[in-house]
Design an enzyme around this catalytic site. Structure first.
Site: not given
Ligand code: NAD
Length: 494
Positions: A301, A192, A267, A398
């Site tokens: 991240c 997804k 993650e 963050e």
């Molecule tokens: P997000 O949490 O908004 O979205 C991530 C994914 O989750 C998207 O595909 C979104 O559609 C989906 N999603 C949204 N609501 C959901 C739900 N209720 N249930 C399941 N899935 C759902 O994150 P983002 O804005 O896309 O990414 C940025 C964040 O990701 C930052 O906080 C960053 O630190 C983190 N990040 C972490 C890592 C790591 O490896 N630790 C790597 C990259 C990004």
């Protein structure tokens, strides 16, 4: 400055009707159309149909059906397909890099050299695990009364259908971490992607079909995460969830999966720290800060957002840093010379601006940046904040943007305590020429990854993942094996 010419293949792809990739076929679906916007121009470049229950049911059924054949395929054949997919990504490097840049605003140089080249490297790394995922043959100690003997061994079995939920910041590479790990273990996947970057994995899945992946092994569903996430996680055929994204969403995903006793890898975000010791020169510190905090506009991240600098170098470092950051000219990420692209979407720009405004209103000092240039896209200038104290909001929360928060320290031990004084623990770095201190401090820092004299670089051979509020589980290295397989014990009397 001039932009690279968009390839005819990219234009043709964007003009098609898009939705999902299920059971080896591209399906537009019939859900609502969601605009996909180029963050550099704020203009819509294409649309994608949102998926719903129907697509989830179809993708999960396809992945479940494909699982038996995929899991029983000779392991080296699975590895060979991953290698073929790596070759296909290499051949389509420019096309995929342009798609990535158009959707996420990532500099084209980074899309090519990091997103694509690293995705290829990870695919090859995981392919190399084929045939090397093994159990153990421990010596048993059951007593023998009549001469009978016992042999016990363990095997690693694939979990089944893995649901991978992907963020927008590395729409291919992070998906590859999850997909390739699952596939080499014998699992099938339903991915997804983020609403903001729905296209690259659709194209990767098509390429996988072209190089011979059986239908149903890789499926991609686009749409609203809040709707699709629960449908996928709660689906009875979902055997495991692997999620990368923000802390609040990750917590919801973790709760939903744990409530059903499904294994889940999280993650999540963080508030990563970089600690510079006084033996580093001003120039070395400035270069280190830029590497740690400002690549890809901070949308990594593992990027650092909390910086601890020795008090006697503090003012000079920030002066040089601001000169350096202010010289970066925002421009089109499709320009190979450009050094400063936009943030990935409007909502993210608004979040970053709001957090910096809050810091300002709380008394943190903005030394450079702190606003957007006069451009149509979602740009935010690299920002340096001299914070009031370790309690400042931006030492806790963050931004995931080009915003560094800086604090001076007198005493290294005190700085080390502040580095660890965080609910998160994804990554950190310590910068010094003193090898003894580098090793001692890296032992003491509470984070999943600690870098010495470098920051943000990942290698497929070294596991990556967080502790504390930054999540659980590990991507790549050898650590992924336990996340995508279950142990079976077999005991034989003979
Ligand atoms: P997000 O949490 O908004 O979205 C991530 C994914 O989750 C998207 O595909 C979104 O559609 C989906 N999603 C949204 N609501 C959901 C739900 N209720 N249930 C399941 N899935 C759902 O994150 P983002 O804005 O896309 O990414 C940025 C964040 O990701 C930052 O906080 C960053 O630190 C983190 N990040 C972490 C890592 C790591 O490896 N630790 C790597 C990259 C990004």
């Amino acid at each position: 400055m001039s932009e690279v010419a968009i390839l005819p293949a990219v234009n043709a792809f964007l003009q098609r009707e898009h939705g999902h990739y299920i059971n080896g076929i591209s399906h537009p679906g019939q859900g609502e159309l969601r605009p996909v916007v180029n963050p550099a121009t704020a203009q819509q470049i294409a649309q994608v149909h949102d998926g719903g229950d129907e697509e989830v049911q179809a993708a999960m059924a396809a992945a479940r059906q494909a699982f038996t054949g995929w899991a029983s395929m000779p392991t080296l054949s699975r590895g060979a397909l991953l290698l073929k997919l790596a070759d296909a990504l290499e051949q389509h490097r420019e096309e995929l890099a342009q798609l990535e840049t158009l959707c996420s605003g990532k500099l084209i140089t980074l899309s090519r050299g990091l997103e694509l080249d690293q995705s290829v490297a990870y695919l090859r790394y995981f392919a190399g695990w084929a045939g090397k995922i093994t159990g153990e043959t421990p010596e048993l100690s059951l007593p023998s009364f009549h001469g009978e003997k016992y042999r016990g061994f363990t095997t690693r079995e694939p979990l089944g259908v893995v649901v991978g939920i992907i963020p927008w910041n590395f729409s291919i590479m992070i998906a590859v971490w999850k997909m390739a790990a699952a596939l080499v273990c014998g699992c099938t996947v339903v991915l997804k992607p983020s609403e903001f970057t729905p296209f690259t994995m659709l194209r990767v899945a098509q390429l996988a079909g072209e190089v011979g992946f059986p239908p149903g092994v890789i499926n991609v569903i686009n749409g609203n995460g809040g709707l699709l996430g629960p449908l996928l996680i709660n689906h009875p055929d979902c055997a495991k969830v692997t999620f990368t994204g923000s802390v609040p969403t990750g917590r919801a995903v973790g709760s939903a999966a744990s409530a059903l006793a499904k294994p889940v890898t999280l993650e999540l975000g963080g508030k990563n720290a970089a600690l510079f010791l006084n033996d580093m020169s001003t120039e070395e510190i400035v270069a280190g800060i830029i590497e740690a905090g400002y690549v890809n506009q901070g949308q990594i991240c593992a990027a650092a957002e909390r910086f601890y600098l020795p008090a006697e170098k503090f003012d000079r470092v920030l002066e040089v840093l601001c000169q350096r950051l202010s010289s970066l000219q925002p421009g089109s990420p499709l320009d190979e010379q450009c050094q400063l692209g936009p943030l990935a979407n409007r909502a993210h720009l608004e979040k970053v601006s709001k957090l910096v405004d809050q810091a300002r209103s709380e008394g943190d000092e903005v030394l450079c940046g702190g606003g957007s240039p006069d451009l149509p896209g979602y740009y935010y200038l690299p920002t340096v904040l001299k914070v009031r104290s370790a309690d400042s909001t931006l030492m806790q929360q963050e931004t995931f943007g080009p915003v560094g928060s800086f604090l001076a320290y007198q005493d290294e031990e005190q700085a080390l305590k502040q580095v660890n004084d965080s609910p998160f623990g994804l990554a950190a770095s310590v910068w010094t020429h003193d090898l003894s201190k580098a090793l001692r401090y890296s032992e003491q820092i509470k984070a999943g990854t600690v870098w010495v004299n470098m920051h943000t670089f990942l290698d497929p051979a070294l596991p990556f993942g967080g502790i504390k509020g930054s999540g659980n589980g590990r991507e790549f290295g050898s650590a992924f094996i336990q996340d995508y397989t279950r142990l079976k014990s077999v005991m034989v009397r003979y």
